[in-house]
Write an enzyme that holds these catalytic residues in place. Sequence first.
Site, PDB file in Angstrom:
ATOM      1  N   HIS A   1       0.821  -1.210   0.000  1.00 61.88           N
ATOM      2  CA  HIS A   1       0.000   0.000   0.000  1.00 61.88           C
ATOM      3  C   HIS A   1       0.850   1.254   0.000  1.00 61.88           C
ATOM      4  CE1 HIS A   1      -3.321  -2.638   0.807  1.00 61.88           C
ATOM      5  NE2 HIS A   1      -2.779  -3.043   1.941  1.00 61.88           N
TER       6      HIS A   1
ATOM      7  N   HIS B   1       3.801  10.634   6.645  1.00 59.66           N
ATOM      8  CA  HIS B   1       3.187  10.407   7.960  1.00 59.66           C
ATOM      9  C   HIS B   1       4.180   9.716   8.882  1.00 59.66           C
ATOM     10  CE1 HIS B   1      -1.111  10.473   6.098  1.00 59.66           C
ATOM     11  NE2 HIS B   1      -0.639  11.673   6.339  1.00 59.66           N
TER      12      HIS B   1
ATOM     13  N   THR C   1      -5.858   6.726   8.018  1.00 62.40           N
ATOM     14  CA  THR C   1      -6.431   6.966   6.687  1.00 62.40           C
ATOM     15  C   THR C   1      -6.466   5.692   5.846  1.00 62.40           C
ATOM     16  OG1 THR C   1      -4.316   7.604   5.713  1.00 62.40           O
ATOM     17  CG2 THR C   1      -5.628   9.364   6.716  1.00 62.40           C
ATOM     18  N   THR C   2      -6.096   4.567   6.453  1.00 57.77           N
ATOM     19  CA  THR C   2      -6.183   3.266   5.781  1.00 57.77           C
ATOM     20  C   THR C   2      -6.972   2.320   6.688  1.00 57.77           C
ATOM     21  OG1 THR C   2      -4.103   2.579   6.808  1.00 57.77           O
ATOM     22  CG2 THR C   2      -3.952   3.496   4.591  1.00 57.77           C
TER      23      THR C   2
ATOM     24  N   HIS D   1       5.645   6.504   6.638  1.00 57.73           N
ATOM     25  CA  HIS D   1       5.304   6.077   5.274  1.00 57.73           C
ATOM     26  C   HIS D   1       4.817   7.281   4.489  1.00 57.73           C
ATOM     27  CE1 HIS D   1       1.515   5.874   7.543  1.00 57.73           C
ATOM     28  NE2 HIS D   1       1.038   6.419   6.439  1.00 57.73           N
TER      29      HIS D   1
ATOM     30  N   GLU E   1      -2.803  13.651   1.309  1.00 55.11           N
ATOM     31  CA  GLU E   1      -4.104  13.247   1.849  1.00 55.11           C
ATOM     32  C   GLU E   1      -4.845  14.462   2.367  1.00 55.11           C
ATOM     33  OE1 GLU E   1      -3.471   9.595   4.350  1.00 55.11           O
ATOM     34  OE2 GLU E   1      -4.370   8.826   2.510  1.00 55.11           O
TER      35      GLU E   1
ATOM     36  N   HIS F   1       2.343   8.990   1.086  1.00 52.28           N
ATOM     37  CA  HIS F   1       1.190   8.921   0.188  1.00 52.28           C
ATOM     38  C   HIS F   1       1.503   9.814  -1.002  1.00 52.28           C
ATOM     39  CE1 HIS F   1      -1.389   7.069   3.330  1.00 52.28           C
ATOM     40  NE2 HIS F   1      -0.658   7.815   4.156  1.00 52.28           N
TER      41      HIS F   1
HETATM   42 ZN   LIG Z   1      -0.586   7.567   6.132  1.00 60.33          ZN
END
Ligand SMILES: [Zn+2]
Length: 362
Positions: free
Chosen positions: A109, A160, A241-242, A134, A147, A136
């Site tokens: 992801h 993040h 957010t996941t 991680h 995000e 995005h």
């Molecule tokens: Zn994140």
Amino acid sequence: MHFGDVKVLFPRMSVTRSRTAAAALLLLLIFLEAHLSTQAPVNGSSWSYIGPDGERMWPKKYPFCGGVFQSPIDFHNDILQYDSTLLPIKLEGYDVPFTEEFVLTNNGHSVQMSLSPTMSVGSLLSKYSAAQLHLHWGNQKKQEGSEHTVGGRHFAAELHIVHYNSDKYPDFQTASDKADGLAVLAVLIEIGSFNPSYEKIFSHFQEVKYKDEKTLIPGFNVQGLLPDQLDEYYRYEGSLTTPPCYPSVLWTVFRKPVQISEKQLLDLETALYSTQSNDPAPLEMVNNFRRVQEFEERLVSVSFRQGFVLSVVLTSGLSTVALMALAFWLIRRKRSSTRTKEEKGVIYKPAVTKEEQSIAKA
Ligand SMILES: [Zn+2]
């Protein structure tokens, strides 16, 4: 097919015994298949950003994703409220020595780097220790993959840094579904100059191109990934957010974005795959950001006065100045018109003469 396999495995068995064994094997296979498919969501591999498992379907398997306090959100002036109690973010242990190592993983992801719990955020109600970071991002054609958005505008990417409440909980897993369990520091990323700190991670992308691949990165100063100004940020209570989207995150989104070069962003957008190396249908890891969520009847606290507050002050200040200027102009106009009347004869005398002359000529 299964019967054929059995015959190969047990060529000397009688037909009856062979059929019994085959039936047992078939049952075992059915059981395994059913068991594995129910296990899949637990492994976190049954969701994605597009396709039949895309974010609209998340709430079906992960009810919290359709619940309250969901992230990310858009920061717009109507929901921002200045809070003077928000102190500058203090980081502890973020300068990790070269001799220590981080594990970089492609989890299908995102690209994720494990962090040591010796790294922590102070200045919050509890001590929050680091777990992982991680990113995005979008894709090379649409470089809008942050995000959180500001005034409806996306940034190119978002980092993040995930922390868990280590005063109250023993580890990330235990903390992840608790209301005060997690604290995430978020950094908005835009295109600009080359960023050597981000390169410490990005230079290893080729080693984690495919899902489940891992590599080691020597320690470095993780604070270099953050903007210089740690005193200006947006603060609100939201969620992961996941999936499973637990509403357990105290968000700190820094106001000032950091820059990475266009080449670095392109590396992020093109180097990685969501699929394993042997997958016949490779899937590029792109657009791994969740869309902004509803945010109603709540406020986001902000630690800074400039910008939106300043604009309000400026607007009201400017209108006061404009009104005063208008009043001043009206007064002057009145005075000058009075004076004009008094001086009329003097001013218009030559003009009248000229007019008279031109009339005379015609
Ligand atoms: Zn994140």
